[in-house]
Design an enzyme around this catalytic site. Structure first.
Site, PDB file in Angstrom:
ATOM      1  N   GLY A 186      27.226  27.827  41.611  1.00 47.84           N
ATOM      2  CA  GLY A 186      28.578  28.208  41.201  1.00 47.84           C
ATOM      3  C   GLY A 186      29.465  28.408  42.414  1.00 47.84           C
ATOM      4  N   GLY A 202      32.897  29.607  42.048  1.00 50.06           N
ATOM      5  CA  GLY A 202      34.101  30.350  41.688  1.00 50.06           C
ATOM      6  C   GLY A 202      34.354  31.437  42.721  1.00 50.06           C
ATOM      7  N   ALA A 260      33.189  34.407  42.935  1.00 47.77           N
ATOM      8  CA  ALA A 260      31.961  35.063  43.379  1.00 47.77           C
ATOM      9  C   ALA A 260      31.117  34.092  44.204  1.00 47.77           C
ATOM     10  CB  ALA A 260      31.182  35.587  42.175  1.00 47.77           C
ATOM     11  N   HIS A 312      41.268  38.608  24.583  1.00 50.49           N
ATOM     12  CA  HIS A 312      42.526  38.845  25.297  1.00 50.49           C
ATOM     13  C   HIS A 312      43.691  38.836  24.322  1.00 50.49           C
ATOM     14  CE1 HIS A 312      45.782  38.459  28.124  1.00 50.49           C
ATOM     15  NE2 HIS A 312      44.942  38.679  29.123  1.00 50.49           N
ATOM     16  N   ARG A 340      43.429  46.030  26.671  1.00 54.85           N
ATOM     17  CA  ARG A 340      43.280  44.773  25.935  1.00 54.85           C
ATOM     18  C   ARG A 340      42.604  44.917  24.584  1.00 54.85           C
ATOM     19  NH1 ARG A 340      41.573  40.765  30.947  1.00 54.85           N
ATOM     20  NH2 ARG A 340      43.655  40.776  31.835  1.00 54.85           N
ATOM     21  N   GLU A 395      31.169  37.225  37.006  1.00 58.69           N
ATOM     22  CA  GLU A 395      31.112  37.375  35.546  1.00 58.69           C
ATOM     23  C   GLU A 395      29.704  37.123  35.008  1.00 58.69           C
ATOM     24  OE1 GLU A 395      33.970  34.937  33.465  1.00 58.69           O
ATOM     25  OE2 GLU A 395      33.514  35.816  31.514  1.00 58.69           O
ATOM     26  N   LEU A 400      38.868  39.393  39.118  1.00 60.74           N
ATOM     27  CA  LEU A 400      38.957  38.774  40.435  1.00 60.74           C
ATOM     28  C   LEU A 400      38.400  39.738  41.474  1.00 60.74           C
ATOM     29  CD1 LEU A 400      42.527  37.167  40.243  1.00 60.74           C
ATOM     30  CD2 LEU A 400      40.354  36.325  39.387  1.00 60.74           C
TER      31      LEU A 400
END
Lengths: 637, 256
Positions: free
Chosen positions: A40, A42, A44, A266, A330, A425, A441
């Site tokens: 991955g 992203g 992270a 969301h 949320r 995540e 983030l």
């Protein structure tokens, strides 16, 4: 399954500092002898790979995209929290910690959350030094805004593209290490299994998405930064490629999966426009800073919005939560919108949304100021709906967006399989049962830049694992199993597409394990999912072959995994017989319709052990204690 | 809406490729262009064929995965959007639509509409970063950045790396992509130290990868879904000239 969180002793402010000192170090000259696999790229994974490369480890980094820059972190709009207190409005590390524990409805680990709040400061420094173009004030200093349920302005942002800019920062740092030779990139490689030897993670199996080659890659440690599983609902704000495969295959190899039912819906997404729709689009929550949410007081009111006078509008969030108004967290904003639509107050052609209205903001500060803040979001909305939000209120509705659940990890971010780590995540994270805005983030980058590069050394310092290659029987078995699964999928040759099954699963999960849940629905889902899974393996059609670029085959494997994982998610939702954060059980509500926690029986993380597809998984617990943030009913009145 | 689609099919890099025609009868104007391709693929799959390969991911115009020529225009007829943000209301009932991959030597076709854009990564690898080790950064407020500079840096940094600029350019040049990355960093004080080396390194790699030279056509700016300005190319050229004149990027040189 043993769950030792390995939380360092001492006062909470000192735990991380103490732990950094207590951890074993790898001699700088020896780091290159350790091979680490990062899956991955992203926020992270990208930041972790870059930083471990800088430290000198031999990093092998995998992504199924054509470039590391495409990871879905890129789509994050709103911002990133940090307790810099640059606004002098009373923010502090302790306040960010406190807000995050409370916002997560007391289902996260205090020690981890405190560390996250501490590291938030370093993230902003790092990003600015890399050239991330955060919004600035005229004096040249950084601008902040308040965001999603926070009463201080601690959110740093880059217009509506904060995730993109932060990810490009990571990507640039990563490419720098590729040039230095410390990181080897494997683009267009999908991870399909973890190789476990003598109880330790020692490698992964990947499929090259262009040549179809399936092979083993061995290493001294494996880190997963493979994101969340919102696409179990088919329709979500996640990119189409997001999936549970990496974390699920790790689960099948013995990693515990924690709190899979904690899925965030969301509140501000564009409502579905038709059955053909392939994904939902998020409109940044920052819009709630200036937009006002309302529905017509009269159910079924068909008048266009500008013909409905103020006296006949229900600004329901402002009415129910005077202190927070449109900025309630949320989970609450989402549930209230669903209630309004369910009660017949929905708006738009399909009556499936609520209004988010900028009329008053435009009157107050002028169209230019609104455009300066939200111009790109308004443009995005107009392109998708064909409506101009400067003239007609936006229509919004909640959609699956983020998953708080994930692989269980200890304080070092290691899963229950030694040598297998999970960051961002993909782990069960620091957000408890509900994530606050602008915190994803922050967590991804804290894990990637500042936590894993140190804790991995502590694991590796126990000595080189060394000595295994792709010919090890465990590696060969894993490659064979992956190959066989692929062949089975290609051989079914039924009469339905992969997508049609994914949609069917998504509808089932949304209706039975979505924004509100109850025992009967969940039990029904647990009967229907195995049936659907059986039909999948009888009726799916996967065209083409395994020997070249085959996007149907890629999806087929991911949907097969979602069809197994969905069951674990429903078990979790069923056995968590309380409401907390985003997990809303209709049986457990307060008189005002808020989530009612049961701290006596459920102040724990539920960690699931896989026992075989279709078999009931085993539920383990990590008890949570709250020494610093006293347990209390969340109130945003 | 009823539409006729002519889609480029090519089984691999060595296949010649051809257009394949699909007639779609039940197209909703509020569908996105990629929803339409999904629909075509669903039909192809059920008829026993192989679906059209195309790249896509976020479907909201930010990941840069999608990209195709729609009636000869990169990302289709609407301005400032990617193919995934294009909606069918931009077409008329009865339209014929021609869909092709990006065409450039440096972007070889891998299958159908999928091309290899890895050259972009290598351009960034050649200097498109600021060298700062994790943990070594000073406080974020240590260096103020004038707002206009920060805004200009952002405008350049908005590039999504989709490759439309290359596809639109008659020379298949990637100078807009390269210049946007260089400008993002050169507008910021943090990016000054390596500014000239960066310009030299990135442009050298750009040329090695087989992209063409910029001859100021400006088609890239028109095609760019993020509206990135060709002014950045001029800025990069100034840096290149300065680097050449001062000998930066050559062994033993010291810059200015």
């Amino acid at each position: 399954m043993e769950l030792d969180a390995k939380i360092p002793s001492g006062p909470i402010e000192k735990k991380w500092e103490k732990h950094q000192f207590d951890m074993k170090l790898v001699n700088p000259a020896n780091k290159r002898k350790y091979k680490v696999i990062m899956v991955g790229t992203g926020l992270a994974g990208g930041s972790a790979a870059a930083t471990m490369g800088e430290l000198g480890y031999d990093v092998h980094c995998f992504t199924f995209h054509d470039s590391p820059r495409r990871a879905h972190s890129i789509a994050a709009q709103g911002g990133i929290n940090a307790a810099k207190n640059y606004q002098g409005d009373g923010d502090s590390i302790y306040r960010l910690f406190y807000d995050t524990v409370k916002g997560g409805d007391f289902r996260s680990r205090e020690a981890n959350v405190y560390r996250l709040a501490e590291l938030s400061l370093n993230i902003i420094d790092q990003a600015v030094a890399q050239g991330v173009p955060f919004a600035r004030e005229y004096g040249g200093l950084l601008a902040n805004r308040s965001f999603g349920g926070a009463q201080v302005s601690r959110t740093f942002y880059a217009r509506g593209q904060t995730g993109q800019q932060l990810l490009l920062g990571c990507y640039q740092a990563l490419e720098r290490q590729v040039a230095e030779g410390t990181v080897t990139m494997y683009n267009r490689h999908e991870m399909l299994d973890v190789i476990v030897i003598d109880g330790r993670a020692r490698g992964i199996v990947t499929r090259h998405l262009v040549t179809g080659k399936i092979e083993a890659h061995m290493a001294d440690a494996v880190i997963l930064g493979t994101g969340g599983y919102s696409n179990v609902f088919f329709l979500s704000t996640n990119a189409k490629g997001c999936n549970v495969t990496a974390t699920w295959r790790a689960t099948k190899r013995g990693a515990g999966f924690a709190n899979p039912c904690f899925t965030q819906i969301h509140p501000t997404c564009i409502p579905q426009s038709g059955e053909y729709q392939s994904k939902l689009t998020l409109m940044s929550e920052s819009l709630r800073n200036d937009g006002r949410i309302w529905v017509p007081k009269k159910a079924g009111d068909d008048r266009p919005p500008h013909q409905i006078p103020d006296s006949e509008r229900d600004y329901y969030l402002e009415r129910l939560y005077p202190a927070f108004g449109n900025l309630t967290p949320r989970d609450i904003a989402s549930r209230r919108a669903k209630e309004m639509v369910d009660a017949g107050h929905g708006v738009g052609p399909r009556k499936n949304g609520v209004y988010l209205d900028f009329r008053d903001a435009i009157e107050r500060m002028g169209k230019d100021a609104v455009s300066e803040r939200y111009g790109n979001l308004f443009q995005m909305y107009a392109k998708i709906t064909g409506e101009d939000p400067y003239e007609v209120p936006m229509r919004i509705y909640p959609a699956p967006h983020y998953t708080m659940g994930g692989l269980w990890v200890d304080y070092n971010l290691m899963t229950t399989v030694p040598g297998l780590f999970a960051i961002g995540e993909a782990n069960f994270s620091d957000h408890g049962a509900n994530r606050l805005g602008a915190s994803a983030l922050m967590q991804g980058l804290a894990d990637g830049y500042f936590v894993i590069p140190l804790t991995i050394g502590n694991y590796l310092a126990d000595g080189p694992q060394g000595g295994v290659d792709g010919n090890h029987p465990a590696a060969r078995d894993a490659v064979r199993e992956v190959t066989e699964m692929q062949e089975r999928l290609l051989a079914v040759n039924g009469n339905r597409s992969v997508d049609s099954f994914h949609m069917e699963l998504g509808r089932l999960m949304w209706n039975h394990c979505g924004m509100s849940r109850n025992e009967a629905d969940l039990k029904e889902a647990l009967e229907k999912i195995p049936e659907l899974r059986q039909r999948y393996w009888r009726e799916v059609r996967v065209p083409g072959s395994g020997a070249d670029l085959n996007q149907s085959l890629e999806k087929a494997g991911r949907v097969a995994d979602f069809l197994e994982f969905a069951e674990m998610m429903c078990w979790d939702a069923l056995t968590r017989d309380e409401s907390c954060g985003a997990h809303y059980r209709e049986e457990h509500t307060t008189e005002e319709g808020e989530a009612r926690r049961d701290d006596e029986n459920f102040a724990h993380g539920a960690v699931w052990e896989f026992r075989g597809a279709g078999e009931e998984p085993v539920r383990h617990r990590e008890e949570l204690t709250f020494e610093y943030v006293p347990l209390s009913q969340r109130s945003y009145k | 809406m009823k539409l006729t689609l002519h889609v480029w099919r090519q089984s691999g890099p060595r296949d010649e490729g051809r257009f394949e025609t699909h007639r779609m009868d039940d197209v909703s104007p509020s569908m996105s262009f990629l929803d339409l391709l999904d629909m075509v693929n669903e039909t192809i799959t059920l008829e026993g064929g192989e679906p059209i390969a195309f790249e896509h991911d976020c479907r909201e115009g930010i990941c840069g995965s999608c990209g195709m020529m729609v009636n000869g225009v990169a990302h289709g007829p609407d301005d400032l959007i990617t193919a995934c943000q294009l909606h069918m209301r931009s077409f008329e009932d009865g339209d014929e639509i021609w869909i092709e991959p990006w065409r450039a030597d440096a972007f070889p076709v891998m299958k159908d509409l999928v091309v290899d854009r890895s050259a972009f990564d290598r351009i960034v690898e050649a200097g498109g970063y600021i060298s700062v080790r994790t943990g070594s950064a000073p406080d974020a407020h240590a260096v103020p950045v004038p707002k206009p500079d920060a805004d200009r840096a952002f405008d350049a940094a908005a590039c999504i790396g989709c490759g439309a600029c290359v596809a639109a350019c008659p020379n298949a040049s990637a100078m807009l992509f390269t210049a946007a990355k260089a400008a993002h960093l050169s507008y910021l004080p943090q990016g000054q130290t390596e500014r000239l080396e960066r310009a030299m390194g990135m442009v050298a790699t750009h040329d090695e990868e087989g992209f063409g030279n910029c001859t100021n056509h400006g088609a890239c700016q028109v095609a760019c879904p993020k509206g990135i300005s060709v002014d950045y190319i001029a800025r990069l050229n100034r840096d290149l000239m300065k680097a050449t004149l001062t000998g930066v990027g050559m062994e033993g040189s010291g810059g200015d």
